[in-house]
Structure formats: C-alpha cells, structure tokens
Design an enzyme around this catalytic site. Structure first.
Site, PDB file in Angstrom:
ATOM      1  N   GLU A 236      31.280  39.343  35.880  1.00  0.00           N
ATOM      2  CA  GLU A 236      30.037  38.656  35.543  1.00  0.00           C
ATOM      3  C   GLU A 236      29.091  38.645  36.736  1.00  0.00           C
ATOM      4  O   GLU A 236      29.511  38.423  37.875  1.00  0.00           O
ATOM      5  CB  GLU A 236      30.334  37.228  35.081  1.00  0.00           C
ATOM      6  CG  GLU A 236      31.245  37.173  33.855  1.00  0.00           C
ATOM      7  CD  GLU A 236      31.343  35.788  33.251  1.00  0.00           C
ATOM      8  OE1 GLU A 236      30.827  34.834  33.879  1.00  0.00           O
ATOM      9  OE2 GLU A 236      31.925  35.651  32.160  1.00  0.00           O
TER      10      GLU A 236
ATOM     11  N   ASN B   7      36.621  37.678  34.936  1.00  0.00           N
ATOM     12  CA  ASN B   7      37.551  37.110  33.963  1.00  0.00           C
ATOM     13  C   ASN B   7      38.638  38.133  33.679  1.00  0.00           C
ATOM     14  O   ASN B   7      38.355  39.218  33.166  1.00  0.00           O
ATOM     15  CB  ASN B   7      36.821  36.738  32.673  1.00  0.00           C
ATOM     16  CG  ASN B   7      35.915  35.540  32.875  1.00  0.00           C
ATOM     17  OD1 ASN B   7      36.330  34.519  33.396  1.00  0.00           O
ATOM     18  ND2 ASN B   7      34.659  35.674  32.485  1.00  0.00           N
TER      19      ASN B   7
ATOM     20  N   GLU C  75      31.825  36.036  38.926  1.00  0.00           N
ATOM     21  CA  GLU C  75      33.275  35.884  38.808  1.00  0.00           C
ATOM     22  C   GLU C  75      33.809  37.044  37.987  1.00  0.00           C
ATOM     23  O   GLU C  75      33.054  37.773  37.346  1.00  0.00           O
ATOM     24  CB  GLU C  75      33.649  34.559  38.128  1.00  0.00           C
ATOM     25  CG  GLU C  75      33.176  34.441  36.682  1.00  0.00           C
ATOM     26  CD  GLU C  75      33.522  33.096  36.054  1.00  0.00           C
ATOM     27  OE1 GLU C  75      33.984  32.204  36.780  1.00  0.00           O
ATOM     28  OE2 GLU C  75      33.319  32.958  34.833  1.00  0.00           O
TER      29      GLU C  75
ATOM     30  N   ASN D 118      26.164  25.705  30.704  1.00  0.00           N
ATOM     31  CA  ASN D 118      26.839  26.844  31.316  1.00  0.00           C
ATOM     32  C   ASN D 118      27.800  27.556  30.376  1.00  0.00           C
ATOM     33  O   ASN D 118      28.643  28.340  30.826  1.00  0.00           O
ATOM     34  CB  ASN D 118      27.589  26.425  32.595  1.00  0.00           C
ATOM     35  CG  ASN D 118      26.659  25.858  33.638  1.00  0.00           C
ATOM     36  OD1 ASN D 118      25.645  26.458  33.961  1.00  0.00           O
ATOM     37  ND2 ASN D 118      26.987  24.686  34.156  1.00  0.00           N
TER      38      ASN D 118
ATOM     39  N   GLU E 245      28.188  27.011  46.032  1.00  0.00           N
ATOM     40  CA  GLU E 245      27.386  28.158  46.428  1.00  0.00           C
ATOM     41  C   GLU E 245      25.935  27.938  46.024  1.00  0.00           C
ATOM     42  O   GLU E 245      25.623  27.038  45.241  1.00  0.00           O
ATOM     43  CB  GLU E 245      27.929  29.450  45.806  1.00  0.00           C
ATOM     44  CG  GLU E 245      27.960  29.456  44.305  1.00  0.00           C
ATOM     45  CD  GLU E 245      28.728  30.658  43.745  1.00  0.00           C
ATOM     46  OE1 GLU E 245      29.520  31.261  44.498  1.00  0.00           O
ATOM     47  OE2 GLU E 245      28.535  30.971  42.563  1.00  0.00           O
TER      48      GLU E 245
END
Length: 658
Positions: A266, A281, A279, A226, A191
């Site tokens: 997130e 979690n 995303e 990250n 992406e």
C-alpha cells in the site's frame, strides 16, 4: 487435498477438492458451513475464544486431517505464530512464510526493510512509542499533523490522526486499546501524516522460485475512519510510468523478504504523483476481486498453486489491464452517523442483484442471518465490471438499486451517492473525499425538482394501484354490481414537510400524474408483492424499493439509494388529518444515548460530576472500533445508566444530565 479456511465467511469456497470450515455455534447454519464438506466448531462468538484461539483451530486441523490452511482476510491471517505452529504440524499455510509475515506485519521493521530496498517511505519515528508523553514529544519533533498507528495493525484499526498534543494523548490511548483488542499487540508507531493523499495499492504475486509480478493497482481512496468503502481498478490518477515505478518498488520489497504468495503493498500518493510506502498486507485483500476482473487471474487459485510449490504461470508482460472494475463494500452501518456506525439485527429479507450481467457479490450471509456486534459489519463486496469506467459505474448504480436488504441499517444510500458524485466521476478524489464532500455529515440524496416530482408521482401511482388491488378478489368470477371502476383521483402527498396536491388518472397499467401543472406518465407491472418496483417515468427507467406501506397512507420508498418517507391521502382524508394530535418529540438535550450497539469499555463520569461540553463521558466499542461519547453541553451528571463491560443497544440510555 483437505483444506481448512479460517474465516467467518470464506468467499472463495469451491476451489479446493475438499474443504473444511471452522465455525461458531449459531441459531441457524451459516453460509460457509453449508458450503463446506465438513465443519468444526471452534468456540463461542467472542473472537478471542474462537477465531483468534489458535489451540481451537489447531484441534480442528488435527480432527479433520487437513493438509493446508487458507487463513482468510483477517484474524490469524498475518500471525507468524500461527504459521509457525502449522509448519510444526506439517500443515501448509496458504500464504507467505513466517519471516515475511513477521517482517512485513511489524510496521516498524517493514519500514526499515523498505528503506533498505530503496522503496519510498514516509518520514517518521522508526521505533516503538512507549507512552503518551513520548508520543507527544515525538509528534512535536516530526511536526503536526501525525499518524498514530498500531505496529501490528491493519484494516484501519488502531489508527488515529493527531493535530495537537491533546489529540496525540487521546490517540495514543485509543490506538493502543484497539490494537490490543484487534491484534493482541499494543505497540504503536508515529509518522508524518500526508494531508489529502490518495491511497493506492499494488497487488503482488510471488512464488518460491524467486519469481514475482505486480498485478497493477487498486484505487482505495474513498474511506471512512481509515477503512476503505469504495475501490476501483485501475486508478484514474496513475500514468503508465508511475504505475510501473510503483509496481517495481512493490516487487523489490517482496523480493527483499523472499515473499511467496499473494500480497499487497500500500502507498500514499500525493497530488504530484510522489508515492510513499504505507504498509504491506501479507494476505489476500478484501478488494482482490477487482484485480481479478481486470487481469483475468484467480488470486486464490494462484495462492494455492504457490503454496504447493508450483512456479508462476505468467510473466510481467502478460499481465493486462482489461476494462474497469469497481467494488462497493456493503456494510450493516448507519451512514448518517459519522459516515457509518455499526448496526445489528437479523436479515429479514435479502436479495442480491445477481440477475444483472457483470455483477459479482461476495458474501457470507443469507436471508435470516444475524449481524452481531462481534465481527466486522460488512455484509458483502459488490463488484461490477465494464469495458470502460463509465460502464462499470452505471452497472454499479443498477446493482445498488436492485440490492434488497431488510432488517438492518445499511450504507447503500452513501455508496449510491458516492458513485454518482461529479468529483468521483471525474476522478478528483482523496482520502478526505467524504468529509470534504459532506462537511456537515452525510444527509442522503438531495432531491432535485425533477427527482421530487418523480418520487411524488411514483408514490401516488403506487397508492392507487394498491387501492385498486384491495378492491378485487383473486379468481372472483361473479358479475360486479358496483359502479364503473374509477379512472381519476385527487390526492394529497406529504414529502419532507411539503404538501402537494396531485391529480391522478389511469389507463391500464399507466398512470398520468399532474403535479404543479406538469404531467408525468408512470407505468409498471405494479407487482406489489415484490420488494423491487421497476417503473418508467416519462420514458426513464427507475428501480425503486417499497420498504413499507400501511393503511394510513404512509409509504417508505428507496429512491436513488436513499429512503424517503411519504404520506398519501385522499383529498377528504387530508382535510380531516389536521385534527389529529401530533406526537411530541423527546427532549434529547439532557440525555446521552448510545448511537450504536456495542460494549461499554470505560465510563469517565459519575453522578454529581460536572462535565464540560465535548468532555468524554464513556467509550463504546463496536466491531472492534472504539468510539468516545461526549457531552453535548456543560451540565451536572444526574445519573449514569451503564458500566464497563455491559452490552448496550442502539438508543439505550447511557447518562442523564441535569
């Protein structure tokens, strides 16, 4: 209720009426095993044979008669097959159902669901990338830079940023390998990479009765590779309108998959406060304590209540933001190498700063514990709380200064510098904070003129205090026939290739140190047996740590988080030391040594090959992250000292060049 927690270090022990831990055979009984009512060994250290081994964990559940399982932070916590097997056995999974795990655990499917739920999403390819060639084609269609990441991933693993075709091919290879190693699933997606964003996440809580809440945000922008390093709640960046919009979209997404449990949505947020779904979690987050601090809710207790079928106890209007909380992830890492490459070893000394008010330390280790290559290198989560952000930050400074860790390299120097940096204090941060603030890499605390004098004065005073103590006998009642005790000293102190002449005079427990015409008053109780050295320098209180000192006058002091090496000599000893030979440093231009302990995954060269500067020589995997080792110059390979599958230690010789 008998409950199994599937984690190396389940930090929320004590909530369950009866707690069973799954563990590994170890040299010494680990903390979570000690705290458990009952423990079951699930296999050897490699995760594929233990914490990712569903059969072994299911056997432990049957053996203990457990009625519920809390999966912890990682491993099988977001594995739908594990949740299905528990359901088939009639065991409660303290987390969402398998549909939500599958829908949100697959980044491709979750993005499609988010779009349907009218959640803002990042432009990209909504499908599985088959190979490196397709990755390059898709990247060019989207437009560089792009983010390559594991579809089933999380925690920063299996993620690479690519700025061109070559980096896309390399990123595809490394991301797929890391994804397979960490999650057993090598599918990737691509992406658009949003340059210079903030990483802000929303904590959600939903029950089995259709109720859902958002528990405000956590700012997680300080990252390396990250992976989060420092988090805080709330964020300095969000206004009430943006916070509400993000919270409502997070709840909308949770309801779209009938989510029930604690979960985290997130987002990436740009400079104009536009936010995009990253995303979800479907588990408890490592950084959940800071949300607990500002809301007063115990998230694990809420998860257990929800799993039992109880409705939520609060409404959205009852969720407060009280005060400010900050979390520093304390890692067994060398922060001077790429902001943190893993370190292993045994904790020879370990002391948490729990004597300080409003300090929380969530850890799974103790003095004597081993940090191995098999798991994440996190030592603990250090959390501080205050009525204001400034108060929480000051408390974090004190906590880091009082945190004693010996035996492994740790990242406290980096954490200490982050929280006092003007950009961080002002809230001017992004996910690029570390490379922007330290473009040449982290170098530790840079001494100011005042700081240098404080350090020199402390070292000189410590040297004299140690000498005076060495002259005394404990409990000696004899009348001394020696001359009157000395009151002044002339010393030579070496620091960072500089040589300083100091004059020291003593009055009781206070030393007056003269440096370049300035005088500093240094007072302390001078407890040389304590790892902490609390001193007052001209009225300013400091907590230092004496890491080592020897008869040659060499002293290592941890000052403002960073370790400084000094040498303190008498005037006579300094004059004689110039005649001592110096050790010649090793020529490292033609050798490649491992910068960290780990496992050799691949070797790309053989003896006789010619390599170009920057060419990959081998790949080392440490703590489930793969690192490419490259040639520092163009040369011919003389010999190769490693092969795939071998375990190497920090500093081990890998390849020699001519």
């Amino acid at each position: 209720m008998r409950t199994v927690l599937c984690s190396v270090a389940p930090w929320w022990i004590g909530i369950q009426p009866y707690y069973c831990s799954v563990s590994l055979p170890a040299r010494a009984i680990t903390v979570h095993v000690k705290m458990a009512d009952e423990a079951v060994c699930v296999g050897p250290a490699p995760t594929s044979k233990s914490y990712l081994n569903m059969d072994a964990i299911m056997n432990a559940i049957r053996q203990t008669g457990a009625q519920a399982v809390h999966p912890g932070y990682g491993f099988l916590s977001e594995n739908k097959e594990f949740a299905k097997r528990l359901a088939a056995e009639g065991v409660s999974f303290i987390g969402p159902d398998t549909h939500a795990i599958q829908a949100m655990g697959d980044k491709i499917e979750s993005k499609l669901i988010a779009k349907a739920a009218k959640v803002n999403t990042i432009p990209g390819f909504d499908g599985v990338v088959k190979d490196a060639d397709e990755a390059v084609r898709i990247a060019n269609e989207i437009g560089y830079p792009v983010m390559i990441k594991a579809s089933a991933g999380g925690g920063g693993k299996g993620m690479r940023i690519a700025w061109n075709d070559e980096e896309t091919r390399e990123g595809f290879r490394f991301s797929s390998q890391e994804a397979a190693s960490s999650f057993g699933d090598d599918r990737l997606l691509i992406e658009k990479f949003i340059d210079n964003p903030r990483h802000i996440e929303i904590q959600v809580l939903a029950d089995k009765h259709g109720n859902a809440l958002w528990l405000n945000e956590r700012e997680c922008s300080i990252q390396r590779r990250n992976q989060k390093v420092v988090e805080e709640a709330p964020s300095t960046f969000l206004d009430p309108e943006t916070r509400r919009a993000m919270g409502e979209q997070a709840v909308s997404l949770a309801k779209a998959v009938n989510y029930s449990s604690a979960g985290t949505v997130e987002f990436l947020v740009d400079s104009r406060k536009n936010f995009y779904f990253l995303e979800m979690n479907t588990r408890l987050q490592v950084e959940h304590p800071i949300t607990e601090c500002i809301t007063g809710l115990d998230l694990v207790q809420q998860m257990i209540r929800i799993a039992k079928g109880f409705p939520l106890q609060h409404t959205q209007a009852e969720i407060p933001i009280n005060g400010w909380a900050i979390e520093s992830r304390v890692y067994a890492e060398d922060p001077y190498k790429s902001f943190g490459l893993p370190s292993i070893g045994r904790l020879s000394q370990y002391q948490e700063p729990l004597n300080l008010h409003n300090v929380r330390v969530d850890s799974g280790i103790e003095e004597g514990s081993d940090i191995s290559i098999y798991y994440d290198p996190m030592i603990s989560k250090l959390v501080t709380y205050g009525a204001t952000r400034a108060e929480a930050l000051k408390k974090m400074e004190d906590a880091l200064d009082n945190y004693v860790i010996r035996g492994v390299t740790h990242n406290i120097p980096l954490l200490r510098e982050i929280i006092v940096h003007p950009r961080f204090i002002s809230g001017d941060i992004s996910t690029k904070f570390l490379p922007e603030v330290y473009p040449e890499g982290f170098k530790g605390h840079q001494l100011t003129a005042t700081g240098r004098k404080e350090l020199l004065a402390t070292a000189a005073s410590l040297f004299v205090a140690a000498q005076l103590r060495a002259q005394k006998f404990l409990g000696d009642l004899r009348v001394s026939n020696t001359q009157q005790e000395r009151r002044s000293w002339e010393l030579c102190v070496e620091l960072e290739k500089g040589v300083h002449m100091l004059g020291v005079s003593r009055s009781g427990a206070t030393y007056t140190v003269e440096i370049d015409g300035d005088k500093l008053e240094v007072s302390s109780d001078w407890n040389l047996a304590s790892p902490l050295l609390t001193v007052t320098l001209n009225g300013i209180h400091r907590t230092l740590q004496c890491l080592s000192r020897n008869a040659a006058g060499e002293i290592s002091l941890q000052y403002l988080g960073t370790t400084f090496k000094l040498r303190v000599l008498s005037k006579l000893a300094a004059a004689l030391s110039v005649h001592m030979p110096e050790k010649v440093p090793e020529d490292t231009s033609s050798i490649l040594r491992s910068p960290m302990p780990g496992t050799v995954v691949a070797v790309s060269v053989k003896a006789g090959d010619t390599v170009a500067e920057g060419q990959e020589i081998c790949v080392i995997e440490a703590m489930k992250m793969q690192n490419s080792m490259t040639a520092a110059k163009t040369a011919k390979v003389r010999s190769v000292h490693c092969k795939p599958g071998e375990t190497v230690g920090e500093g081990d010789l890998l390849v020699e060049l001519e």
